[in-house]
Design a protein around this motif. Sequence first.
Motif, PDB file in Angstrom:
ATOM      1  N   LEU A 120      24.929  22.742 -16.253  1.00 45.57           N
ATOM      2  CA  LEU A 120      24.504  24.028 -15.696  1.00 45.57           C
ATOM      3  C   LEU A 120      23.360  24.640 -16.497  1.00 45.57           C
ATOM      4  O   LEU A 120      22.449  25.228 -15.920  1.00 45.57           O
ATOM      5  N   HIS A 121      23.412  24.504 -17.815  1.00 47.20           N
ATOM      6  CA  HIS A 121      22.321  25.029 -18.639  1.00 47.20           C
ATOM      7  C   HIS A 121      21.019  24.307 -18.325  1.00 47.20           C
ATOM      8  O   HIS A 121      19.969  24.934 -18.176  1.00 47.20           O
ATOM      9  N   ARG A 122      21.082  22.993 -18.195  1.00 48.99           N
ATOM     10  CA  ARG A 122      19.872  22.227 -17.860  1.00 48.99           C
ATOM     11  C   ARG A 122      19.337  22.608 -16.483  1.00 48.99           C
ATOM     12  O   ARG A 122      18.128  22.745 -16.298  1.00 48.99           O
ATOM     13  N   GLU A 130      17.069  30.216 -17.013  1.00 49.78           N
ATOM     14  CA  GLU A 130      17.676  30.111 -18.337  1.00 49.78           C
ATOM     15  C   GLU A 130      17.973  31.477 -18.952  1.00 49.78           C
ATOM     16  O   GLU A 130      19.017  31.671 -19.562  1.00 49.78           O
ATOM     17  N   ARG A 131      17.084  32.433 -18.769  1.00 50.39           N
ATOM     18  CA  ARG A 131      17.345  33.772 -19.315  1.00 50.39           C
ATOM     19  C   ARG A 131      18.579  34.391 -18.661  1.00 50.39           C
ATOM     20  O   ARG A 131      19.397  35.020 -19.322  1.00 50.39           O
ATOM     21  N   PHE A 132      18.729  34.205 -17.349  1.00 55.22           N
ATOM     22  CA  PHE A 132      19.917  34.712 -16.673  1.00 55.22           C
ATOM     23  C   PHE A 132      21.156  33.970 -17.167  1.00 55.22           C
ATOM     24  O   PHE A 132      22.200  34.576 -17.399  1.00 55.22           O
ATOM     25  N   MET A 140      27.643  41.757 -17.551  1.00 49.06           N
ATOM     26  CA  MET A 140      27.289  40.517 -16.853  1.00 49.06           C
ATOM     27  C   MET A 140      27.390  39.333 -17.808  1.00 49.06           C
ATOM     28  O   MET A 140      27.203  39.480 -19.002  1.00 49.06           O
ATOM     29  N   ASN A 141      27.665  38.175 -17.243  1.00 49.14           N
ATOM     30  CA  ASN A 141      27.608  36.928 -17.972  1.00 49.14           C
ATOM     31  C   ASN A 141      26.954  35.922 -17.034  1.00 49.14           C
ATOM     32  O   ASN A 141      27.572  35.467 -16.069  1.00 49.14           O
ATOM     33  N   GLY A 142      25.707  35.633 -17.304  1.00 51.75           N
ATOM     34  CA  GLY A 142      24.936  34.766 -16.416  1.00 51.75           C
ATOM     35  C   GLY A 142      25.515  33.381 -16.280  1.00 51.75           C
ATOM     36  O   GLY A 142      25.561  32.828 -15.169  1.00 51.75           O
ATOM     37  N   ALA A 143      25.982  32.788 -17.383  1.00 57.36           N
ATOM     38  CA  ALA A 143      26.545  31.442 -17.310  1.00 57.36           C
ATOM     39  C   ALA A 143      27.753  31.426 -16.378  1.00 57.36           C
ATOM     40  O   ALA A 143      27.916  30.519 -15.560  1.00 57.36           O
ATOM     41  N   TYR A 144      28.592  32.448 -16.480  1.00 54.03           N
ATOM     42  CA  TYR A 144      29.768  32.523 -15.608  1.00 54.03           C
ATOM     43  C   TYR A 144      29.357  32.697 -14.147  1.00 54.03           C
ATOM     44  O   TYR A 144      29.913  32.049 -13.253  1.00 54.03           O
TER      45      TYR A 144
END
Length: 169
Positions: A120-122, A130-132, A140-144
């Motif tokens: 997901l990061h890639r 990537e900033r989100f 907020m938690n962008g990765a989630y």
Amino acid sequence: MNRNRAAHFAAAYALLRAAADYADHWGQSDFDAQCKGATDEAPVTYKHEGTGKETVVGTRGGRAACARHCLNYTATQGLVLVAGSRLLGIRLNPVAVAGALALSGLTHFAADRRVPNGLLHRLAKASGKERFYKLADHGMNGAYCLDQSWHHSFETLGALLAALGSSTR
């Protein structure tokens, strides 16, 4: 797509989504949630509730935690999909259901493993998000958020698969 199949798709999606939300949050053990992304390069030290005992988890334990979570997640989706479709009088093709569950479970593992610079990061980096992805502020938690979007997308495809060849009793 005929009306019945469209209704079957909608029912399958609702059942998969509800099961996934439960399994991803309430049904996931704290240990698995904390340790599923652990690697030897980025180990996780898990402090057990109650005992306070600490366990250091590396790659092997991280993979096992993620696999346990994904198996529970997929089994929950399967149980809810089969029981719900029977209650609704919808016959789902067992092969299509197996394909839908495999798609959901395998893509869930790919996203949830979250090793450093994981899938997901890639993808976030490649798509300018990537900033989100790294956002962890203002509630907020962008990765989630990207993780959940990924799961919803594949559950939608899974629901389409499950609805193929469906019929009404």
